[in-house]
Structure formats: structure tokens, C-alpha cells
Design an enzyme around this catalytic site. Structure first.
Site, PDB file in Angstrom:
ATOM      1  N   ASP A  97       0.768  -1.224   0.134  1.00  0.00           N
ATOM      2  CA  ASP A  97      -0.016  -0.171  -0.063  1.00  0.00           C
ATOM      3  C   ASP A  97       0.861   1.324   0.154  1.00  0.00           C
ATOM      4  O   ASP A  97       2.240   1.176   0.456  1.00  0.00           O
ATOM      5  CB  ASP A  97      -0.968  -0.002   1.159  1.00  0.00           C
ATOM      6  CG  ASP A  97      -1.611   1.233   1.463  1.00  0.00           C
ATOM      7  OD1 ASP A  97      -2.367   1.429   0.472  1.00  0.00           O
ATOM      8  OD2 ASP A  97      -1.552   1.762   2.565  1.00  0.00           O
ATOM      9  N   ASP A 157      -0.193   5.325   0.944  1.00  0.00           N
ATOM     10  CA  ASP A 157      -0.363   6.244   1.945  1.00  0.00           C
ATOM     11  C   ASP A 157      -0.463   5.514   3.355  1.00  0.00           C
ATOM     12  O   ASP A 157      -1.280   4.841   3.475  1.00  0.00           O
ATOM     13  CB  ASP A 157      -1.757   6.839   1.718  1.00  0.00           C
ATOM     14  CG  ASP A 157      -1.654   8.031   0.399  1.00  0.00           C
ATOM     15  OD1 ASP A 157      -0.400   8.517   0.365  1.00  0.00           O
ATOM     16  OD2 ASP A 157      -2.605   8.138  -0.127  1.00  0.00           O
TER      17      ASP A 157
END
Length: 238
Positions: A8, A10
Site C-alpha cells: 500500500d 499512503d
């Protein structure tokens, strides 16, 4: 056998959320809206994946259309707010206001040296990813990742598993041969729904979320090496 790491972006690769929050507030001010999100409110809104979706959810929660905006132009206004917000975030990254999280770059380097495939599965926009990783890894940052799936390619946002399913499909990889790295309950749910064992590195905004389904929870990646990942993964898949 562990063959790929799927990250991922953020909150996982970098501490991005304060910069995102400031960018949202900048956009609201630019558009003449009297909205101002604070940290507790933004922490709650992070349960909604995607910037446009977050603005929409907040607007709906007010139960009242701001007088400044005609109902028919709602979608147009959300698009414009998000454009301004994205530009402000990109500027913050370029100004060096967003830092990669501890241990991320060394682990990416070690994993690549060890022959693991690297991929990205995120619900953020391509512009945000490019700004962040160009700054952190240089102009050739894309060469480090075999597959990048994002908001433009996977419209169904986490906790829906679409983005992870697409990464697995493009890598021609069985879920049990990969490992997802996430920071949030939404991300964990998405990865698990795609069948991926998941390592969680929570941040200030996601601490306290439910990570019971995680393979492991670590404060950050600074003490994590490929040998640990292989060990944890092997325990999980056997």
C-alpha cells in the site's frame, strides 16, 4: 514460498496523512467553503477510501448542501476540490514535507536484491504515487515495481479486494505466494479478501484499528528484513 511483496502507499510507504489533511483544507479554502477538517475528524474520515469518496461522505454527513453550491454541480465541485487538493499535496511532497516511513527504502532494496517481485496496490491517484516515489526513489522509481495498481485502474476502493486481485492477476501469482504490507483495517480487509497474508505497520491515524487478521503487526519496517518476512510467511502458509 514467498515470491512477491505488495505495498500500500499512503500511511504504509510514507507518513502522508498530515500532508493530505492540509491539502484538503487548502482546497476547501480555495473554493470558499467554510469546512475545516481537524485530526480527529480526518481520522474518522479515513475509514472511507479515496479522496473524492471522502469529500462526498463528509458532504452527505452534513445533511445540508452548502448554499454556495448548486445541487446540480455537486459532482463537478467534488472533482474540482479534488484537483486543487491533489496539486497542493504534490507541492507538499516536492517541498520535502512528506517523509518515507522508517525502514521502507532499505527493505525495498533488500527485497529486490533477494529476487522478490515488488508491486503497489493502492486506492490513491497515480499523480500522488508518482510525486511521492519520484521524490523518494528518483526518476526511475517505476522500474522498482513490476506492477502498480491504483485508483485509476481499480475503481472499487478498499476494503473491496479489487486492487489486490488485479495485482495478483497481472503478476500471475497465487495469493499464498505473496505478502501484502498495509497500515489500516480497510487495507487489511482488502488484502485478506484477496487471500493475501498481510503485515501491518500502523501509524498515528490507524493505531487502535482491528488488526486481528494480520499475519503480524510491527510499529514500522526499521527492524524488518527479508529473512523475517520469509519466516513469518512460511509459518502462516504451512
Amino acid at each position: 514460498m514467498l515470491k512477491a511483496l505488495i505495498f500500500d502507499v499512503d500511511g504504509t510507504l510514507a507518513d502522508t496523512e498530515m500532508a493530505h489533511l492540509a491539502a484538503f483544507n487548502h482546497a476547501f479554502a480555495e473554493m470558499g467553503l467554510d469546512w475545516r477538517w481537524d485530526v480527529p475528524l480526518y481520522t474518522r474520515l479515513l475509514s472511507v477510501s479515496g479522496g473524492k469518496e471522502r469529500i462526498t461522505a463528509y458532504w452527505q454527513s452534513l445533511g445540508d448542501m452548502p448554499r454556495e453550491v448548486n445541487a446540480s454541480s455537486l459532482q463537478q465541485t467534488i472533482e474540482r476540490l479534488h484537483e486543487i487538493k491533489t496539486a497542493a499535496y504534490e507541492q507538499a511532497v516536492n517541498d520535502g514535507l512528506v517523509q518515507m516511513r522508517p525502514g521502507v527504502l532499505p527493505l525495498l532494496h533488500e527485497a529486490a536484491q533477494a529476487g522478490l517481485t515488488l508491486a503497489v496496490a493502492t486506492t490513491t491517484s497515480p499523480v500522488n504515487i508518482a510525486a511521492l516515489l519520484r521524490k523518494a526513489m528518483g526518476p526511475d522509481w517505476r522500474l522498482h515495481f513490476q506492477v502498480i495498481e491504483d485508483a485509476s485502474t481499480a475503481p472499487r476502493k478498499k476494503p473491496h479486494p479489487m486492487v489486490y486481485q488485479q495485482v495478483l492477476s497481472r503478476l500471475a501469482l497465487r495469493p499464498q505466494d505473496g505478502l501484502a504490507v498495509e497500515d489500516s483495517a480497510n487495507g487489511l480487509q482488502a488484502a485478506c479478501a484477496a487471500g493475501l497474508p498481510t503485515l501491518i505497520t500502523p501509524n498515528a491515524f490507524t493505531l487502535g484499528q482491528d488488526f486481528a487478521a494480520a499475519l503480524r503487526v510491527v510499529p514500522d519496517l526499521s527492524d524488518v528484513q527479508v529473512a523475517h518476512l520469509r519466516q513469518w510467511h512460511a509459518r502462516h502458509t504451512h
